[in-house]
Design a protein around this motif. Sequence first.
Motif, PDB file in Angstrom:
ATOM      1  N   GLY A 169      26.806  10.628 -47.196  1.00 55.42           N
ATOM      2  CA  GLY A 169      26.352  11.119 -48.491  1.00 55.42           C
ATOM      3  C   GLY A 169      27.411  11.927 -49.222  1.00 55.42           C
ATOM      4  N   LEU A 170      26.958  12.736 -50.169  1.00 57.68           N
ATOM      5  CA  LEU A 170      27.860  13.516 -51.001  1.00 57.68           C
ATOM      6  C   LEU A 170      28.724  14.451 -50.163  1.00 57.68           C
ATOM      7  N   ASN A 171      28.147  15.021 -49.113  1.00 58.87           N
ATOM      8  CA  ASN A 171      28.902  15.951 -48.280  1.00 58.87           C
ATOM      9  C   ASN A 171      30.125  15.284 -47.675  1.00 58.87           C
ATOM     10  N   CYS A 172      29.997  14.023 -47.275  1.00 64.85           N
ATOM     11  CA  CYS A 172      31.124  13.326 -46.668  1.00 64.85           C
ATOM     12  C   CYS A 172      32.233  13.080 -47.692  1.00 64.85           C
ATOM     13  N   VAL A 173      31.842  12.821 -48.938  1.00 65.12           N
ATOM     14  CA  VAL A 173      32.855  12.666 -49.995  1.00 65.12           C
ATOM     15  C   VAL A 173      33.583  13.991 -50.196  1.00 65.12           C
ATOM     16  N   VAL A 174      32.851  15.096 -50.219  1.00 65.48           N
ATOM     17  CA  VAL A 174      33.459  16.411 -50.383  1.00 65.48           C
ATOM     18  C   VAL A 174      34.429  16.705 -49.246  1.00 65.48           C
ATOM     19  N   LEU A 175      33.996  16.484 -47.999  1.00 62.53           N
ATOM     20  CA  LEU A 175      34.853  16.755 -46.852  1.00 62.53           C
ATOM     21  C   LEU A 175      36.121  15.899 -46.889  1.00 62.53           C
ATOM     22  N   THR A 176      35.988  14.651 -47.339  1.00 61.05           N
ATOM     23  CA  THR A 176      37.146  13.758 -47.429  1.00 61.05           C
ATOM     24  C   THR A 176      38.131  14.246 -48.480  1.00 61.05           C
ATOM     25  N   ILE A 177      37.635  14.646 -49.644  1.00 62.55           N
ATOM     26  CA  ILE A 177      38.508  15.141 -50.715  1.00 62.55           C
ATOM     27  C   ILE A 177      39.162  16.462 -50.316  1.00 62.55           C
ATOM     28  N   GLU A 178      38.421  17.331 -49.650  1.00 65.31           N
ATOM     29  CA  GLU A 178      39.002  18.596 -49.194  1.00 65.31           C
ATOM     30  C   GLU A 178      40.158  18.351 -48.233  1.00 65.31           C
ATOM     31  N   ALA A 179      39.967  17.422 -47.288  1.00 67.58           N
ATOM     32  CA  ALA A 179      41.019  17.118 -46.319  1.00 67.58           C
ATOM     33  C   ALA A 179      42.230  16.492 -47.003  1.00 67.58           C
ATOM     34  N   LEU A 180      41.991  15.715 -48.037  1.00 71.93           N
ATOM     35  CA  LEU A 180      43.064  15.005 -48.728  1.00 71.93           C
ATOM     36  C   LEU A 180      43.890  15.925 -49.614  1.00 71.93           C
ATOM     37  N   THR A 181      43.252  16.936 -50.203  1.00 69.95           N
ATOM     38  CA  THR A 181      43.909  17.768 -51.211  1.00 69.95           C
ATOM     39  C   THR A 181      44.279  19.172 -50.742  1.00 69.95           C
ATOM     40  N   GLY A 182      43.650  19.644 -49.669  1.00 69.20           N
ATOM     41  CA  GLY A 182      43.866  21.017 -49.247  1.00 69.20           C
ATOM     42  C   GLY A 182      43.153  22.034 -50.104  1.00 69.20           C
ATOM     43  N   LEU A 183      42.198  21.587 -50.922  1.00 65.99           N
ATOM     44  CA  LEU A 183      41.420  22.475 -51.790  1.00 65.99           C
ATOM     45  C   LEU A 183      40.002  22.624 -51.265  1.00 65.99           C
ATOM     46  N   ASP A 184      39.434  23.810 -51.402  1.00 63.39           N
ATOM     47  CA  ASP A 184      38.010  23.995 -51.116  1.00 63.39           C
ATOM     48  C   ASP A 184      37.208  23.491 -52.309  1.00 63.39           C
ATOM     49  N   VAL A 185      36.160  22.745 -52.039  1.00 65.71           N
ATOM     50  CA  VAL A 185      35.330  22.173 -53.107  1.00 65.71           C
ATOM     51  C   VAL A 185      33.884  22.604 -52.875  1.00 65.71           C
ATOM     52  N   PRO A 186      33.500  23.769 -53.375  1.00 64.94           N
ATOM     53  CA  PRO A 186      32.142  24.264 -53.129  1.00 64.94           C
ATOM     54  C   PRO A 186      31.088  23.705 -54.071  1.00 64.94           C
ATOM     55  N   TYR A 187      31.505  23.002 -55.137  1.00 58.22           N
ATOM     56  CA  TYR A 187      30.561  22.501 -56.133  1.00 58.22           C
ATOM     57  C   TYR A 187      30.739  20.990 -56.283  1.00 58.22           C
ATOM     58  N   ALA A 188      29.620  20.274 -56.278  1.00 60.47           N
ATOM     59  CA  ALA A 188      29.714  18.822 -56.411  1.00 60.47           C
ATOM     60  C   ALA A 188      28.404  18.269 -56.944  1.00 60.47           C
ATOM     61  N   GLY A 189      28.487  17.081 -57.526  1.00 61.85           N
ATOM     62  CA  GLY A 189      27.287  16.411 -58.026  1.00 61.85           C
ATOM     63  C   GLY A 189      27.535  14.929 -58.150  1.00 61.85           C
ATOM     64  N   THR A 190      26.464  14.141 -58.119  1.00 64.43           N
ATOM     65  CA  THR A 190      26.573  12.699 -58.312  1.00 64.43           C
ATOM     66  C   THR A 190      25.777  12.284 -59.539  1.00 64.43           C
ATOM     67  N   ILE A 191      26.174  11.165 -60.111  1.00 64.67           N
ATOM     68  CA  ILE A 191      25.431  10.561 -61.208  1.00 64.67           C
ATOM     69  C   ILE A 191      25.499   9.055 -61.051  1.00 64.67           C
ATOM     70  N   SER A 192      24.440   8.374 -61.402  1.00 65.26           N
ATOM     71  CA  SER A 192      24.409   6.917 -61.328  1.00 65.26           C
ATOM     72  C   SER A 192      25.073   6.324 -62.568  1.00 65.26           C
ATOM     73  N   PHE A 193      25.381   5.042 -62.508  1.00 65.82           N
ATOM     74  CA  PHE A 193      25.958   4.355 -63.659  1.00 65.82           C
ATOM     75  C   PHE A 193      25.042   4.479 -64.878  1.00 65.82           C
ATOM     76  N   ASN A 194      23.744   4.347 -64.660  1.00 65.32           N
ATOM     77  CA  ASN A 194      22.815   4.436 -65.789  1.00 65.32           C
ATOM     78  C   ASN A 194      22.851   5.815 -66.436  1.00 65.32           C
ATOM     79  N   GLY A 195      23.045   6.847 -65.622  1.00 64.59           N
ATOM     80  CA  GLY A 195      23.131   8.193 -66.168  1.00 64.59           C
ATOM     81  C   GLY A 195      24.318   8.361 -67.086  1.00 64.59           C
TER      82      GLY A 195
END
Length: 434
Positions: A169-195
Motif C-alpha cells: 500500500g501507500l506505506n510501502c511507496v513511502v518507505l521505498t521513496i525514503e530509502a531512495l532519496t534519504g529524505l523523511d516523508v511524514p506526509y503522503a496521499g493517493t488519488i485515483s485517475f478519476n480524481g
Amino acid sequence: MSEPVRDRGIRSLPTAPVRHGRLGRSRAWKTLLAVVAASTAVVLVSTVSVAAITVAQINANIDVVELEVLEGEEERIIPTVGEWEGGFNVLIVGVDNAEGQADRDDRGGATLNDVNILVHVAEDQKSAVAVSFPRDLVVPIPSCPDPDGDGASFAMSAQPLNVAYSYGGLNCVVLTIEALTGLDVPYAGTISFNGVAQMATAVGGVDVCIDAPIRDRYTGLNLTSAGTHTLSGGQALAFLRTRYGVGDGSDLGRISSQQVYMSSLVRKVQNEGVLTDFTKLYGLAQVATSSMKLTRSLASLDTMVSMAQALRNIPTENIVFVQFPGRTGGTGVYAGKVQPIQSAADALFARIRADERFRLEAGNTGIGSTTNPNAPSGEPTPTPTPTETVPPKNGKIEPEVEPTLEPVEPEKPADVLSGVQGQSAADYTCSVSN
C-alpha cells in the motif's frame, strides 16, 4: 532476488492507534485542504480558502492511511507542521485502481502507483522542488508491513517503482521513496485517475501548450491543432496519462509533458483568482471527499493550513519541477525499464537535503516538452515611487531630508544544476507531439 509476496489488495481496518494500511474513516472537514495535493502537491496554495469556506458544509468521509514501521524498528514520529516553522516533504501518489483506468501495458489486477511526486519545501520556505519518479524506474523495494497486519513482504532488488503499492500500500511507496532519496516523508496521499479529472474541472480548466496536434488512441486524447488548449475533466486526465502521444513515447517523455501542465496549474492558482472563487473552491473540497486517501498526519486541518501558508508566497521561479535522473535503453534488469543515473540523482538530492536553491540548464526541459516560443515576456521592474514633498509647518517649508537606508545586498542567484531535466513554474513550455 527474494520471491515477492502475493498481492493482498486493500480493505478497511478498524481504527487502532498503531496499524499499517487503511484505518477507519475521518470526517472530511478535517481533510478538505488535502485536495490541493490531488493533482499536484503544488496546489496546496489553495487550501486555506477551501477550509474557510467549506469546513462546515461537507459531510462526506474520506479514507485515512496510517504510516508505521516494522516491528522492532524505531517508532515513526509524525510532526505537525503547525507546531513548527520550516520545511516539509509530501508524497503524492496517483494510483490506477479505477475500473478501466490502467495503462495499456499494465499486467494483472494489482493496484499500481503509476504517478509518484515528492514535494520538498525548504526550511526557509522560499523555494520548493517537486520530483517526479518514473513509474518504470528500477529501484530496491524494502521490506514493507502487510496492510492486512500479517507479517511483511521480503525486501527486493531491481523492481519497477510502480509495483511498490501492490506489496504494502501507500506505506510501502513511502518507505521505498525514503530509502531512495534519504529524505523523511511524514506526509503522503493517493488519488485515483478519476480524481485528477475532477480536480482539473474544479479549478476551471488548465491551459496547456502543444507544438503540434496530439492524438493518442490509448488514452483518447485528440488535440487537433498546435497552440494553447484549456483542458478539464477527462481531457485533462487523457493529457496527463498520454505516453504514446508525446516525446518519444516513453514514460520520461510523459513526465516532462506533465510538467507543462503542472507549471501552468501553479500559475493559475497563484495568479488567476482560484483562491477567491467560491465555486472553484467548493468543487475542490468535493474532490477531496470523494477521491483521496491520506496519511493520518496529512488529515489535519491545521497541518494543511500551515502547508498552504508556507507555499502561498513562494515565487514561481523558485518552484522547480524535476524528474528523477534516468535513462532508457539499458540491458539486463534495465531492459524496457528506466535505469537511474546515480551521479545526477545524488547531486540532486544532496541539494534538496541541504535546502540549496538551484536552477536548471536553459532548455533542458526533457524530451516531452520544449520552450514556448510565444511565452509572455517577464514583468518589467516597477518604477520607484517619487519622494514625497514635506508638508509645511507653521507656514514654513521645512527642507527635505533624504531618509537613511541600510544597503540591501541582492540575493545571490541560484547555481545551475546540470544533468537534471525539468522546469520552473515560471517557465512557459509546450508539450512535444510524438
